[in-house]
Motif scaffolding. Structure first.
Motif: not given
Length: 123
Positions: A66-69, A93, A71
């Protein structure tokens, strides 16, 4: 009329447990584990929990996909006074920043126990 505004909320970490946290020799983050239906224990990679007396206080884990991969998600499961609830959530991060975000929202006695535990590890 009974005024219970200052009574501990149901499920709160007892005051004596928070005070005892200052006396805990080792309070540290540990890898999160879950008991499977077959009774075996599954220890997760890149997933860390902080608990006291069997009660979870905070958790951080690496997001995959997903978009937060890549983190780190974090959440605190107590309010500063020790009652259970959503004490804060976020994404950072790196794992250290996630851990520090969690620790900053924990009850002061727990923060002190963590600091004392780190001091004893360096001595």
């Amino acid at each position: 009329m009974h005024d219970d505004r200052h009574a501990p909320r149901k499920g709160a970490i007892p005051t004596h447990a928070l005070k005892a946290a200052q006396e805990i020799v080792v309070l540290k983050w540990r890898r999160t584990s879950f008991k499977r239906l077959d009774g075996s224990i599954d220890v997760l990679d890149d997933d860390w929990s902080l608990s006291i007396g069997g009660r979870s206080l905070a958790r951080i884990y690496l997001l995959n996909g997903g978009p937060q991969d890549g983190r780190w998600a974090w959440f605190v499961q107590v309010f500063p006074e020790g009652t259970p609830g959503n004490g804060g959530v976020g994404v950072d991060d790196d794992g250290r920043a996630a851990r520090e975000a969690c620790e900053s929202l924990l009850p002061p006695a727990i923060q002190q126990a963590l600091a004392d535990g780190r001091k004893s590890e360096t001595n």
